[in-house]
Design an enzyme around this catalytic site. Structure first.
Site, PDB file in Angstrom:
ATOM      1  N   SER A  46      -1.115  71.539  74.814  1.00 57.47           N
ATOM      2  CA  SER A  46      -1.532  70.516  73.860  1.00 57.47           C
ATOM      3  C   SER A  46      -3.054  70.377  73.809  1.00 57.47           C
ATOM      4  O   SER A  46      -3.593  69.759  72.882  1.00 57.47           O
ATOM      5  CB  SER A  46      -0.906  69.161  74.222  1.00 57.47           C
ATOM      6  OG  SER A  46       0.498  69.206  74.113  1.00 57.47           O
ATOM      7  N   GLY A 228      -2.808  70.217  67.850  1.00 57.53           N
ATOM      8  CA  GLY A 228      -3.130  70.282  66.430  1.00 57.53           C
ATOM      9  C   GLY A 228      -2.575  69.147  65.583  1.00 57.53           C
ATOM     10  O   GLY A 228      -2.050  68.154  66.081  1.00 57.53           O
ATOM     11  N   CYS A 259       5.870  63.911  71.931  1.00 56.70           N
ATOM     12  CA  CYS A 259       4.501  64.258  71.549  1.00 56.70           C
ATOM     13  C   CYS A 259       4.450  64.837  70.131  1.00 56.70           C
ATOM     14  O   CYS A 259       4.782  64.150  69.174  1.00 56.70           O
ATOM     15  CB  CYS A 259       3.913  65.202  72.586  1.00 56.70           C
ATOM     16  SG  CYS A 259       2.133  65.429  72.452  1.00 56.70           S
ATOM     17  N   LEU A 260       4.068  66.096  69.964  1.00 55.64           N
ATOM     18  CA  LEU A 260       4.061  66.706  68.633  1.00 55.64           C
ATOM     19  C   LEU A 260       5.462  66.727  68.050  1.00 55.64           C
ATOM     20  O   LEU A 260       5.651  66.522  66.845  1.00 55.64           O
ATOM     21  CB  LEU A 260       3.495  68.131  68.710  1.00 55.64           C
ATOM     22  CG  LEU A 260       3.399  68.878  67.366  1.00 55.64           C
ATOM     23  CD1 LEU A 260       2.434  68.200  66.411  1.00 55.64           C
ATOM     24  CD2 LEU A 260       2.977  70.335  67.594  1.00 55.64           C
ATOM     25  N   GLN A 263       6.119  63.521  66.366  1.00 51.47           N
ATOM     26  CA  GLN A 263       5.427  63.422  65.077  1.00 51.47           C
ATOM     27  C   GLN A 263       6.122  64.262  64.008  1.00 51.47           C
ATOM     28  O   GLN A 263       6.290  63.815  62.864  1.00 51.47           O
ATOM     29  CB  GLN A 263       3.966  63.864  65.254  1.00 51.47           C
ATOM     30  CG  GLN A 263       3.173  62.975  66.197  1.00 51.47           C
ATOM     31  CD  GLN A 263       1.914  63.640  66.723  1.00 51.47           C
ATOM     32  OE1 GLN A 263       1.595  64.789  66.368  1.00 51.47           O
ATOM     33  NE2 GLN A 263       1.188  62.953  67.593  1.00 51.47           N
ATOM     34  N   ASN A 301      -0.984  62.576  75.774  1.00 46.08           N
ATOM     35  CA  ASN A 301      -1.973  63.581  75.379  1.00 46.08           C
ATOM     36  C   ASN A 301      -1.768  63.916  73.907  1.00 46.08           C
ATOM     37  O   ASN A 301      -1.046  64.841  73.568  1.00 46.08           O
ATOM     38  CB  ASN A 301      -1.845  64.844  76.237  1.00 46.08           C
ATOM     39  CG  ASN A 301      -2.830  65.911  75.811  1.00 46.08           C
ATOM     40  OD1 ASN A 301      -3.839  65.617  75.168  1.00 46.08           O
ATOM     41  ND2 ASN A 301      -2.540  67.158  76.138  1.00 46.08           N
ATOM     42  N   GLY A 303      -3.751  63.416  69.719  1.00 50.09           N
ATOM     43  CA  GLY A 303      -4.845  62.936  68.883  1.00 50.09           C
ATOM     44  C   GLY A 303      -4.384  62.388  67.551  1.00 50.09           C
ATOM     45  O   GLY A 303      -5.198  61.910  66.761  1.00 50.09           O
ATOM     46  N   PHE A 304      -3.076  62.469  67.294  1.00 45.93           N
ATOM     47  CA  PHE A 304      -2.492  61.957  66.054  1.00 45.93           C
ATOM     48  C   PHE A 304      -1.388  60.970  66.402  1.00 45.93           C
ATOM     49  O   PHE A 304      -0.866  60.965  67.515  1.00 45.93           O
ATOM     50  CB  PHE A 304      -1.938  63.105  65.210  1.00 45.93           C
ATOM     51  CG  PHE A 304      -2.992  64.021  64.654  1.00 45.93           C
ATOM     52  CD1 PHE A 304      -3.427  63.900  63.337  1.00 45.93           C
ATOM     53  CD2 PHE A 304      -3.560  65.016  65.449  1.00 45.93           C
ATOM     54  CE1 PHE A 304      -4.397  64.746  62.822  1.00 45.93           C
ATOM     55  CE2 PHE A 304      -4.537  65.858  64.945  1.00 45.93           C
ATOM     56  CZ  PHE A 304      -4.964  65.720  63.634  1.00 45.93           C
ATOM     57  N   HIS A 343       4.765  61.637  77.314  1.00 47.10           N
ATOM     58  CA  HIS A 343       5.359  62.740  78.073  1.00 47.10           C
ATOM     59  C   HIS A 343       6.260  62.213  79.184  1.00 47.10           C
ATOM     60  O   HIS A 343       5.789  61.943  80.293  1.00 47.10           O
ATOM     61  CB  HIS A 343       4.260  63.620  78.682  1.00 47.10           C
ATOM     62  CG  HIS A 343       3.544  64.464  77.686  1.00 47.10           C
ATOM     63  ND1 HIS A 343       3.838  65.792  77.479  1.00 47.10           N
ATOM     64  CD2 HIS A 343       2.554  64.163  76.815  1.00 47.10           C
ATOM     65  CE1 HIS A 343       3.056  66.277  76.526  1.00 47.10           C
ATOM     66  NE2 HIS A 343       2.268  65.303  76.117  1.00 47.10           N
ATOM     67  N   GLU A 345       8.282  63.827  80.950  1.00 47.82           N
ATOM     68  CA  GLU A 345       8.415  64.824  82.016  1.00 47.82           C
ATOM     69  C   GLU A 345       7.172  64.883  82.890  1.00 47.82           C
ATOM     70  O   GLU A 345       7.071  65.743  83.775  1.00 47.82           O
ATOM     71  CB  GLU A 345       8.661  66.200  81.390  1.00 47.82           C
ATOM     72  CG  GLU A 345       7.425  66.995  81.002  1.00 47.82           C
ATOM     73  CD  GLU A 345       6.550  66.358  79.933  1.00 47.82           C
ATOM     74  OE1 GLU A 345       5.347  66.690  79.851  1.00 47.82           O
ATOM     75  OE2 GLU A 345       7.044  65.506  79.170  1.00 47.82           O
TER      76      GLU A 345
END
Length: 369
Positions: A46, A228, A259-260, A263, A301, A303-304, A343, A345
């Site tokens: 990430s 990203g 996380c991603l 999103q 962790n 940024g979006f 996260h 985990e």
């Protein structure tokens, strides 16, 4: 030790000392508030395209080894610390942090005022930057910093994903479930958690279409973390949308995203995402579980974040980040689908959110009943 400079896109210059690979590197500069776990942080996919500032002043005092890693390599493009310990002491240590970065071809800088730097990032937001001991002209380094692509609009999942699918067998002799995990930048401890829970995991690349996942006959689908801009990963959003609409024996396949993955799942159901000012990076972020009222200390962790005002009626907010009241988790009101922004985990910790894996297991048990 070679002199080095960190130059940010706002023109700020920090002079320090290079370690690891001696040369030049660049990326988006973000800060992490963890006191330990620098090796797990550096190897978290990430962090692709980012240089990490550690807010805790002393780093490297317990060395590094071949085991405390979350992927096959260091993905962060640089490490920024106040002080790099010249000595290390730990029974598991095999080499120094300096030696580890050098072996991985990654540059670091120390002897800079990280307190000043972090306050600047908090005030002005995450910024592009360059670390160099090859070019020390401020104006030239500033030009390089401004030429770095911004994180918004970047699909980095395609750069960190596995090139070929692979399997992680369940720790038990007879697996209870078969989980297909999308690798948008998956961490190894996710696989450890799933296999310890009796799952055989088939890890597939980020670009794998829905029909290929369905052909694997999964009991559950896991959507991993990754780097990203989520809105740039259109192929993943379409696959998730198709998978969420598919039924097996009249039942929908349970899905769990972090996380991603959280999103992307939100985007697939019609929500929108936005870039945070300086992101959430660390292992001490408080989150409130709105379903139970309990507080979890989490590792984060990203940024979006998901725009709460864009969430459709069929999504329910389940977790809230207590630092800034951003969306930290949600679930679908009708489907066996849920996700969190953090996260669960977390390696090396905290472990407050391990229950979410049990929740995923429970959903698969119900779907198989």
């Amino acid at each position: 030790m070679a002199k080095a400079k960190l130059v940010l896109e706002n023109g700020a210059v920090f002079e320090g000392t290079a370690f690891g690979l001696i040369g030049e590197t660049s990326g988006e500069v973000v800060f992490n508030t963890s006191h330990t776990g620098y090796q797990e942080i550096l190897t978290d996919p990430s962090y692709a395209g980012q240089m990490v500032v550690m807010t805790y002043p002393l780093m490297g005092n317990y060395g590094a080894n071949e085991y405390d890693i979350e992927s096959s390599k260091i993905w962060a493009s640089g490490l920024i610390v106040s002080e790099l310990s010249e000595i290390y002491s730990n029974h598991e240590a095999e080499f120094s942090l300096d030696e580890y970065l050098h072996s991985q071809g990654v540059m670091g800088i120390d002897n800079i005022d990280t307190r000043k730097l972090v306050r600047m990032l908090r005030t002005e937001g995450a910024m592009r930057g360059v670390i160099s001991c090859a070019e020390l002209g401020d104006d030239e380094l500033l030009k390089k910093a401004k030429s770095i692509p911004e994180m918004t609009g970047q699909d980095l999942a395609s750069k960190v994903t596995t090139p070929a699918s692979y399997s992680a067998p369940a720790e038990e002799e007879h697996a209870k479930f078969h989980v297909v995990a999308y690798d948008y930048g998956i961490k190894r401890n996710i696989l450890r958690m799933l296999t310890a829970a009796g799952c055989t995991v088939t890890v597939v690349s980020a670009q794998t279409p829905a029909h290929r996942v369905l052909a694997l006959k999964p009991d559950g689908i896991f959507l991993s973390n990754g780097p990203g801009d989520p809105d740039a990963v259109k192929y993943a959003i379409e696959s998730i949308k198709e998978l969420s609409e598919t039924t097996e024996n009249g039942k929908h396949i349970p899905m769990f995203g972090i996380c991603l993955g959280h999103q992307l799942l939100s985007l697939a159901f019609g929500a929108k995402t936005f870039k945070l000012k300086f992101g959430h990076h660390g292992s001490n972020h408080p989150v409130k579980n709105l379903l139970t009222g309990s507080i979890e200390i989490t590792a984060q962790n990203h940024g979006f974040a998901v725009d709460p005002n864009s969430m459709p009626e069929n999504l329910e907010l389940t977790h809230l980040n207590l630092y800034d009241n951003t969306v930290a988790g949600m679930r679908h009101k009708e489907l066996p689908v849920f996700c969190v922004q953090y996260h669960p985990e977390a390696s090396p910790g905290p472990h407050d959110s391990h229950y979410l894996f049990k929740q995923f297991i429970g959903m698969m048990e119900e779907a198989k009943a």
